[in-house]
Design a protein around this motif. Structure first.
Motif, PDB file in Angstrom:
ATOM      1  N   THR A 152       0.197  -0.648  10.167  1.00  0.00           N
ATOM      2  CA  THR A 152       0.715   0.673   9.824  1.00  0.00           C
ATOM      3  C   THR A 152      -0.100   1.239   8.665  1.00  0.00           C
ATOM      4  OG1 THR A 152       2.205  -0.202   8.166  1.00  0.00           O
ATOM      5  CG2 THR A 152       3.073  -0.044  10.429  1.00  0.00           C
ATOM      6  N   ARG A 153       0.177   2.494   8.389  1.00  0.00           N
ATOM      7  CA  ARG A 153      -0.468   3.137   7.249  1.00  0.00           C
ATOM      8  C   ARG A 153      -0.167   2.372   5.956  1.00  0.00           C
ATOM      9  NH1 ARG A 153      -0.945   9.041   5.974  1.00  0.00           N
ATOM     10  NH2 ARG A 153      -0.854   9.164   3.736  1.00  0.00           N
ATOM     11  N   ASP A 154       1.073   1.923   5.815  1.00  0.00           N
ATOM     12  CA  ASP A 154       1.434   1.166   4.611  1.00  0.00           C
ATOM     13  C   ASP A 154       0.711  -0.179   4.544  1.00  0.00           C
ATOM     14  OD1 ASP A 154       3.005   3.145   3.693  1.00  0.00           O
ATOM     15  OD2 ASP A 154       4.928   2.202   4.203  1.00  0.00           O
ATOM     16  N   ASP A 155       0.601  -0.846   5.697  1.00  0.00           N
ATOM     17  CA  ASP A 155      -0.153  -2.117   5.711  1.00  0.00           C
ATOM     18  C   ASP A 155      -1.564  -1.858   5.175  1.00  0.00           C
ATOM     19  OD1 ASP A 155       1.955  -3.355   7.032  1.00  0.00           O
ATOM     20  OD2 ASP A 155       1.075  -3.074   9.028  1.00  0.00           O
ATOM     21  N   TYR A 156      -2.146  -0.758   5.637  1.00  0.00           N
ATOM     22  CA  TYR A 156      -3.522  -0.463   5.263  1.00  0.00           C
ATOM     23  C   TYR A 156      -3.642  -0.156   3.768  1.00  0.00           C
ATOM     24  CZ  TYR A 156      -8.284   1.258   5.450  1.00  0.00           C
ATOM     25  OH  TYR A 156      -9.635   1.412   5.233  1.00  0.00           O
ATOM     26  N   THR A 157      -2.766   0.701   3.271  1.00  0.00           N
ATOM     27  CA  THR A 157      -2.870   1.055   1.843  1.00  0.00           C
ATOM     28  C   THR A 157      -2.586  -0.169   0.967  1.00  0.00           C
ATOM     29  OG1 THR A 157      -0.657   1.993   2.045  1.00  0.00           O
ATOM     30  CG2 THR A 157      -2.429   3.550   1.925  1.00  0.00           C
ATOM     31  N   ASP A 158      -1.740  -1.057   1.477  1.00  0.00           N
ATOM     32  CA  ASP A 158      -1.459  -2.280   0.726  1.00  0.00           C
ATOM     33  C   ASP A 158      -2.715  -3.167   0.644  1.00  0.00           C
ATOM     34  OD1 ASP A 158       0.575  -3.703  -0.646  1.00  0.00           O
ATOM     35  OD2 ASP A 158       0.476  -5.210   0.962  1.00  0.00           O
ATOM     36  N   LEU A 159      -3.453  -3.234   1.751  1.00  0.00           N
ATOM     37  CA  LEU A 159      -4.706  -4.007   1.729  1.00  0.00           C
ATOM     38  C   LEU A 159      -5.673  -3.448   0.691  1.00  0.00           C
ATOM     39  CD1 LEU A 159      -5.555  -4.525   5.530  1.00  0.00           C
ATOM     40  CD2 LEU A 159      -4.885  -6.299   3.880  1.00  0.00           C
ATOM     41  N   ILE A 160      -5.751  -2.115   0.653  1.00  0.00           N
ATOM     42  CA  ILE A 160      -6.679  -1.469  -0.285  1.00  0.00           C
ATOM     43  C   ILE A 160      -6.258  -1.786  -1.727  1.00  0.00           C
ATOM     44  CG2 ILE A 160      -7.626   0.765  -1.074  1.00  0.00           C
ATOM     45  CD1 ILE A 160      -8.486  -0.036   1.797  1.00  0.00           C
ATOM     46  N   ARG A 161      -4.941  -1.735  -1.938  1.00  0.00           N
ATOM     47  CA  ARG A 161      -4.433  -2.034  -3.290  1.00  0.00           C
ATOM     48  C   ARG A 161      -4.810  -3.459  -3.692  1.00  0.00           C
ATOM     49  NH1 ARG A 161      -0.447  -4.597  -5.023  1.00  0.00           N
ATOM     50  NH2 ARG A 161       0.490  -4.923  -2.975  1.00  0.00           N
ATOM     51  N   ARG A 162      -4.629  -4.390  -2.759  1.00  0.00           N
ATOM     52  CA  ARG A 162      -4.960  -5.792  -3.083  1.00  0.00           C
ATOM     53  C   ARG A 162      -6.457  -5.979  -3.294  1.00  0.00           C
ATOM     54  NH1 ARG A 162      -1.307  -7.359   1.616  1.00  0.00           N
ATOM     55  NH2 ARG A 162      -2.584  -9.187   2.001  1.00  0.00           N
ATOM     56  N   LEU A 163      -7.254  -5.321  -2.484  1.00  0.00           N
ATOM     57  CA  LEU A 163      -8.713  -5.431  -2.647  1.00  0.00           C
ATOM     58  C   LEU A 163      -9.133  -4.916  -4.020  1.00  0.00           C
ATOM     59  CD1 LEU A 163      -9.806  -4.231   0.902  1.00  0.00           C
ATOM     60  CD2 LEU A 163     -10.575  -6.375  -0.140  1.00  0.00           C
ATOM     61  N   ARG A 164      -8.555  -3.771  -4.408  1.00  0.00           N
ATOM     62  CA  ARG A 164      -8.961  -3.163  -5.695  1.00  0.00           C
ATOM     63  C   ARG A 164      -8.433  -3.952  -6.880  1.00  0.00           C
ATOM     64  NH1 ARG A 164      -8.543   3.070  -3.614  1.00  0.00           N
ATOM     65  NH2 ARG A 164     -10.784   3.312  -3.204  1.00  0.00           N
ATOM     66  N   LYS A 165      -7.294  -4.599  -6.679  1.00  0.00           N
ATOM     67  CA  LYS A 165      -6.744  -5.429  -7.751  1.00  0.00           C
ATOM     68  C   LYS A 165      -7.657  -6.644  -7.970  1.00  0.00           C
ATOM     69  CE  LYS A 165      -2.460  -7.649  -9.056  1.00  0.00           C
ATOM     70  NZ  LYS A 165      -1.693  -8.614  -8.283  1.00  0.00           N
ATOM     71  N   THR A 166      -8.107  -7.220  -6.867  1.00  0.00           N
ATOM     72  CA  THR A 166      -8.958  -8.405  -6.943  1.00  0.00           C
ATOM     73  C   THR A 166     -10.342  -8.068  -7.475  1.00  0.00           C
ATOM     74  OG1 THR A 166      -7.806  -9.200  -4.988  1.00  0.00           O
ATOM     75  CG2 THR A 166      -9.830 -10.356  -5.570  1.00  0.00           C
ATOM     76  N   ARG A 167     -10.866  -6.922  -7.048  1.00  0.00           N
ATOM     77  CA  ARG A 167     -12.237  -6.559  -7.399  1.00  0.00           C
ATOM     78  C   ARG A 167     -12.276  -5.049  -7.684  1.00  0.00           C
ATOM     79  NH1 ARG A 167     -17.737  -9.135  -7.128  1.00  0.00           N
ATOM     80  NH2 ARG A 167     -18.649  -7.465  -8.327  1.00  0.00           N
ATOM     81  N   PRO A 168     -11.969  -4.659  -8.934  1.00  0.00           N
ATOM     82  CA  PRO A 168     -11.793  -3.230  -9.243  1.00  0.00           C
ATOM     83  C   PRO A 168     -12.996  -2.359  -8.875  1.00  0.00           C
ATOM     84  CG  PRO A 168     -11.026  -4.587 -11.057  1.00  0.00           C
ATOM     85  CD  PRO A 168     -11.694  -5.523 -10.081  1.00  0.00           C
ATOM     86  N   ASP A 169     -14.201  -2.940  -8.878  1.00  0.00           N
ATOM     87  CA  ASP A 169     -15.371  -2.103  -8.579  1.00  0.00           C
ATOM     88  C   ASP A 169     -15.714  -2.083  -7.086  1.00  0.00           C
ATOM     89  OD1 ASP A 169     -16.094  -4.755  -8.483  1.00  0.00           O
ATOM     90  OD2 ASP A 169     -18.134  -4.412  -9.231  1.00  0.00           O
ATOM     91  N   ILE A 170     -14.823  -2.569  -6.244  1.00  0.00           N
ATOM     92  CA  ILE A 170     -15.188  -2.667  -4.821  1.00  0.00           C
ATOM     93  C   ILE A 170     -15.348  -1.275  -4.188  1.00  0.00           C
ATOM     94  CG2 ILE A 170     -12.802  -2.789  -3.874  1.00  0.00           C
ATOM     95  CD1 ILE A 170     -13.933  -5.056  -2.007  1.00  0.00           C
ATOM     96  N   ALA A 171     -16.414  -1.112  -3.426  1.00  0.00           N
ATOM     97  CA  ALA A 171     -16.620   0.142  -2.684  1.00  0.00           C
ATOM     98  C   ALA A 171     -15.937  -0.017  -1.327  1.00  0.00           C
ATOM     99  CB  ALA A 171     -18.103   0.408  -2.502  1.00  0.00           C
TER     100      ALA A 171
END
Ligand code: SAH
Ligand code: SF4
Ligand code: F3S
Length: 442
Positions: free
Chosen positions: A280-299
């Motif tokens: 879902t859209r929420d699943d996706y935004t949650d993935l992005i949040r986790r990616l950015r939390k782990t690696r703030p400079d991730i493109a």
């Protein structure tokens, strides 16, 4: 003089890698690569069928071969890749001068087919979708001079997104053996390659069907330990298979670049369901949040489609809202295109071409603003660049990419190709960055 071949490649990174493999097979047989079709003894076109436009482009290109073949009937003309698989032997009807039609899973037998042609056989096709795709040749000699390379880790796709032709032209998903991948990576590094991008339609599901074998995170860990491999990337990931273990690797592995291409396709849950994307859209935004939390400079880059059957104004607004919320570094966007055999053909609510175009323009317009402000936000920062060679526009500019995969052009008096250098970003443009080399590179 050695006989020569010319190969034109359309489509995705998988096709680029396939063309490399084909070139390797031909080089091993004593052929040399030529840039001009007018003196090539073998002309191959590696095709893409993902959208109608891509396919038309391939067909136009094949049509142009008729002139060359009329002048030099002895040359071998072949179509390979996804259009070859999709259209099969019908291509011989439409283009009678073709000698060879090979689907993506059957390209590795090219040597055998060439021998058959030499013996007088014509119109050879090989289209078995169940062929073993694991005999990928190791690429060597002709790579000289390159600093980065693709490395295939899997073939095919089992996801059956309802808009997509890929599962029908590349067949079922098969993972290549890990030892072979690691062995090739070491080999590439020994040939001067500094950056490797692992390619597959859905790399996150590498070996997931066989619990006894290393999974994708395991494979990344093994590759990360190869001495001399500076940068590791992969593409493409499917959001439904992006695990926490993989996300964590962005903070852990020294060679893994902080960039992920994570196609979202739509911001509407209804459309995502109709597309069979299984998140879902929420699943996706949650993935992005986790990616950015782990690696703030991730493109973060993505793919999006407009005009899928049943996409209302509101669904489209949801997609626009999503790109504003996430702020992708860049976005590839497409109008939904009907393809033979796909499940979406049966869906009601077809969107008119004009409406698709309007939506695409609005989406691209919004994204252009986001991309530009992202690029501008890098002004003044220091970035590590892998130098790929002279910039296209000539003069004394060099070009390379940041860890986040953005193109940077910068002036330099010395040739730094293959080197990792530090530059300061002086300007963020729409499609690239301008930089200046730091004097001290220690
Ligand atoms: N395996 C990859 C890439 C597939 S093709 C993935 O799953 O992401 C690359 C992109 O082409 C897709 O992400 C999608 O946005 C687009 N695409 C695929 N089929 C399409 C179609 N029928 N019409 C328009 N765009 C399409
Ligand atoms: Fe196509 Fe979906 Fe497979 Fe990607 S994951 S290749 S979009 S079917
Ligand atoms: Fe095109 Fe085939 Fe790649 S259809 S996108 S070349 S898998």
């Amino acid at each position: 003089m050695a006989r020569s071949f010319h190969i034109t490649t359309f489509g995705c990174q998988m096709n680029e890698r396939d063309s490399d493999s084909i070139s390797q097979i031909l080089v091993d047989k004593g052929y040399r690569q030529t840039e001009s079709i007018d003196d090539a003894d073998i002309i191959l076109i590696n095709t893409c069928a993902v959208r109608q436009k891509a396919e038309e482009k391939a067909l136009t290109h094949i049509g142009r071969l008729s002139r060359v073949k009329r002048k030099r009937p002895d040359l071998i003309a072949g179509i390979i890749g996804c259009v070859a698989q999709e259209r099969g032997i019908d291509l011989f009807e439409r283009f009678p001068y073709l000698d060879l039609v090979l689907g993506p899973r059957n390209i590795y037998h090219l040597g055998k087919f060439l021998s058959q042609i030499k013996e007088g056989r014509r119109r050879i096709s090989s289209l078995d979708l169940a062929s073993d795709p694991t005999s990928v040749p190791k690429c060597n000699g002709y790579l000289k001079g390159r600093v980065k390379s693709f490395l295939k880790i899997m073939e095919g796709c089992d996801n059956f997104c309802t808009y997509c032709i890929v599962p029908f032209v590349r067949g079922r998903e098969v993972s290549l053996p890990a030892e072979r991948i690691i062995d090739e990576a070491k080999y590439l590094v020994s040939q001067g390659i500094k950056e490797i991008t692992l390619v597959g339609q859905n790399v996150n599901s590498y070996n997931t069907k066989n619990k006894a074998l290393p999974t994708f995170p395991g494979l990344l860990r093994s590759l990360d330990s190869i001495a001399g491999l500076e940068r590791l990337r992969f593409t493409t990931s499917h959001p439904k298979d992006l695990s926490d273990e993989l996300i964590d690797l962005f903070a852990e592995l020294k060679s893994l670049c902080p960039h992920i291409h994570l196609p979202v396709q739509s911001g509407s849950n209804k459309v995502l369901r109709l597309m069979n994307r299984r998140y879902t859209r929420d699943d996706y935004t949650d993935l992005i949040r986790r990616l950015r939390k782990t690696r703030p400079d991730i493109a973060i880059t993505s793919d999006m489609m407009v005009g899928f059957p049943g996409e209302t104004e509101r669904d489209f607004e949801d997609s626009l809202g999503l790109i504003e919320t996430i702020e992708f570094d860049s976005l590839f966007s497409f109008k939904y295109s009907e393809r033979p055999g796909i499940m979406a053909l049966q869906l009601p609510g077809k969107i008119k071409e004009k409406e698709k175009q309007t939506r695409l323009s609005i989406l691209q317009d919004r994204q252009r603003g986001i991309t530009l402000s992202k690029n501008r936000s890098l002004e003044g920062t220091l970035q590590e660049i892998l130098v790929e060679g002279p910039a296209r526009r000539g003069d004394s500019q060099l070009t390379g990419r940041t860890l986040g995969n953005k193109v940077v052009n910068f002036p330099s008096r010395t040739d730094l190709k293959g080197r990792l250098v530090r530059v300061r970003i002086v300007q963020g443009l729409q499609n690239s960055l301008r930089g200046e080399l730091l004097d001290r590179q220690d």
